[in-house]
Each structure stands twice: as structure tokens, then as C-alpha cells.
Scaffold this motif. Structure first.
Motif, PDB file in Angstrom:
ATOM      1  N   PHE A  43       1.235  -3.421   5.471  1.00 36.94           N
ATOM      2  CA  PHE A  43       1.879  -4.105   4.353  1.00 36.94           C
ATOM      3  C   PHE A  43       2.332  -3.103   3.293  1.00 36.94           C
ATOM      4  O   PHE A  43       3.453  -3.175   2.776  1.00 36.94           O
ATOM      5  CB  PHE A  43       0.937  -5.127   3.731  1.00 36.94           C
ATOM      6  N   GLY A  44       1.471  -2.138   2.998  1.00 33.31           N
ATOM      7  CA  GLY A  44       1.829  -1.118   2.024  1.00 33.31           C
ATOM      8  C   GLY A  44       3.026  -0.298   2.468  1.00 33.31           C
ATOM      9  O   GLY A  44       3.884   0.063   1.655  1.00 33.31           O
ATOM     10  N   MET A  45       3.105  -0.009   3.785  1.00 33.82           N
ATOM     11  CA  MET A  45       4.237   0.747   4.312  1.00 33.82           C
ATOM     12  C   MET A  45       5.534  -0.029   4.134  1.00 33.82           C
ATOM     13  O   MET A  45       6.555   0.525   3.715  1.00 33.82           O
ATOM     14  CB  MET A  45       4.020   1.049   5.796  1.00 33.82           C
ATOM     15  N   PHE A  46       5.500  -1.343   4.446  1.00 33.87           N
ATOM     16  CA  PHE A  46       6.699  -2.168   4.292  1.00 33.87           C
ATOM     17  C   PHE A  46       7.116  -2.268   2.828  1.00 33.87           C
ATOM     18  O   PHE A  46       8.310  -2.220   2.506  1.00 33.87           O
ATOM     19  CB  PHE A  46       6.473  -3.565   4.871  1.00 33.87           C
ATOM     20  N   VAL A  47       6.141  -2.400   1.941  1.00 35.32           N
ATOM     21  CA  VAL A  47       6.446  -2.450   0.505  1.00 35.32           C
ATOM     22  C   VAL A  47       7.084  -1.141   0.056  1.00 35.32           C
ATOM     23  O   VAL A  47       8.074  -1.130  -0.693  1.00 35.32           O
ATOM     24  CB  VAL A  47       5.173  -2.744  -0.312  1.00 35.32           C
ATOM     25  N   PHE A  48       6.529  -0.031   0.536  1.00 30.27           N
ATOM     26  CA  PHE A  48       7.050   1.283   0.149  1.00 30.27           C
ATOM     27  C   PHE A  48       8.474   1.478   0.668  1.00 30.27           C
ATOM     28  O   PHE A  48       9.363   1.905  -0.066  1.00 30.27           O
ATOM     29  CB  PHE A  48       6.140   2.375   0.703  1.00 30.27           C
ATOM     30  N   HIS A  49       8.707   1.139   1.956  1.00 29.98           N
ATOM     31  CA  HIS A  49      10.058   1.244   2.507  1.00 29.98           C
ATOM     32  C   HIS A  49      11.027   0.315   1.771  1.00 29.98           C
ATOM     33  O   HIS A  49      12.191   0.670   1.545  1.00 29.98           O
ATOM     34  CB  HIS A  49      10.063   0.893   4.002  1.00 29.98           C
TER      35      HIS A  49
END
Length: 224
Positions: A6-12
Motif C-alpha cells: 500500500f505504501g509503495m502504491f501511495v508513493f508511486h
């Protein structure tokens, strides 16, 4: 910062928004080295390298060309991001996250072409509104690959609408999707495939076999 998927998707997603803002503010300055132009030069170089070595086996040459392009334009952005991530780890507090977000935003920015597409297509629109068909014809010739000389007013408008629809997919929507899913690495991979198709993916005597892999791969990545 959130961890995990989830954090990766938010960051991207944050990097994608930053890239969209930069694209709308600055467009594509001609003086700035652009990855798609580099991709085009690499494709032309590989074609010149592989053709004489695969005489009578153009389909195999095309497969190798596609594989080399995809590997290179996945590895280079991935290694660059890994190096930037290493730098970010040594920055204090949130500075590392903001540094990496800014770097990803710049990479995303170079994959998008919304402002230039809007600006060039609106030149055609304004010329037609003035009734200046010759100026509209010149403007539309800058954004389409066909011969625009025989086009009348309605033909110019059809050509402009068609190229806006196609380039909105290739230059805006699809890169955004792949960036959102896979980050800048996904965006660069998509642009490499799309650039290959635009250069060698033709059903003519020169590219029917050599460009087959690129054309089929472009169909696959655009299937969604």
C-alpha cells in the motif's frame, strides 16, 4: 510513510501526481534530453546492427531487438532508482523520502506528454475556427504521420481527432497506468515498447518480419 504494497502504491501515486504537474507546467522543452528520443536512437542503432547479421531471419532479429530494448529500459531506470534510494537512506528524517519522491516525479514527468499534445492539437482547432485551412493543415502535419496535403477541412479535423485519441493513450493514459502499478520502471518499459512499435511495427516489406515482435508486444501492453 506507509510500508508494504500500500505504501509503495501511495508513493508511486504521489510521484505520478508530481510528474503530471511538471508536465503541465513545462511540457517537453526541446533542449532537454528526452528518454523517448534516446529510445528511438537505440532502436535505429540495433536495427542497423542486427539486420546484416540476421539475413533471412528478420523475425529472430526483431525478437532480439525487442528483448534488448525491454531489458535495457527496465534495468537502467531500476538501477537508477536503486542508487537514488541508497542516497535517500543516508539523508536525515523525512528528507530521504522527499528526495526520492522528487526524483521519481522527474522520471515520471519525462514519460508524459499531455501539455504538448494539448498545445499542438489546439493550434489546429484555432486555425479552423479562424477559417484558415492552410494554417490548420500545417499544424496538423506536425502531429500526424500521414501526408496532409490532400486533406480538406473535415479531413484535417478527423486527422486531428484521431491523433489526439491515439496519442492520449500512448503519451498520457497508458504511461500513467503503468507508473501507478509499477512506478517509473513500468512507465519506461511501456514507452520502450510503444516507441519500438512506432518505429518498426509496420506491415510493409521492410518491417513485416523485423517489427512483428514489437507490434505484438505493443498490442499486449495496450490490451487493457
Amino acid at each position: 510513510m506507509e510500508s508494504g504494497w500500500f505504501g509503495m502504491f501511495v508513493f508511486h501515486g504521489g510521484a505520478l501526481l508530481g510528474g503530471c504537474a511538471l508536465d503541465w507546467l513545462f511540457g517537453d522543452p526541446r533542449w532537454l534530453p528526452h528518454p523517448v528520443r534516446l529510445m528511438g536512437r537505440m532502436i535505429a542503432w540495433l536495427e542497423g546492427l542486427l539486420r546484416p547479421r540476421f539475413l533471412g531471419r528478420e523475425r529472430a532479429a526483431g525478437l532480439l531487438l525487442a528483448a534488448l530494448m525491454c531489458c535495457f529500459w527496465t534495468a537502467v531506470p531500476g538501477l537508477l532508482l536503486a542508487a537514488l534510494g541508497g542516497i535517500a537512506l543516508h539523508l536525515p528524517g523525512w528528507a530521504g523520502a522527499y528526495f526520492l519522491l522528487a526524483a521519481e516525479s522527474l522520471m515520471c514527468y519525462q514519460l508524459l506528454a499531455a501539455k504538448d499534445l494539448c498545445g499542438e492539437s489546439m493550434k489546429v482547432c484555432r486555425s479552423m475556427e479562424k477559417g484558415d485551412v492552410e494554417e490548420a493543415r500545417r499544424s496538423v502535419s506536425m502531429i500526424v504521420g500521414r501526408d496532409t496535403a490532400p486533406l480538406d477541412g473535415s479531413g484535417i479535423l478527423r486527422a486531428a481527432v484521431e491523433t489526439v485519441a491515439e496519442n492520449a493513450s500512448d503519451g498520457v493514459i497508458a504511461p500513467m497506468l503503468y507508473i501507478a502499478l509499477l512506478g517509473p520502471v513500468g512507465g519506461y518499459l511501456y514507452k520502450a515498447v510503444n516507441t519500438m512499435d512506432s518505429m518498426v511495427g509496420y506491415k510493409n516489406d521492410r518491417y513485416r518480419e523485423l517489427g512483428r515482435a514489437a507490434a505484438k508486444l505493443d498490442d499486449l501492453v495496450n490490451l487493457v
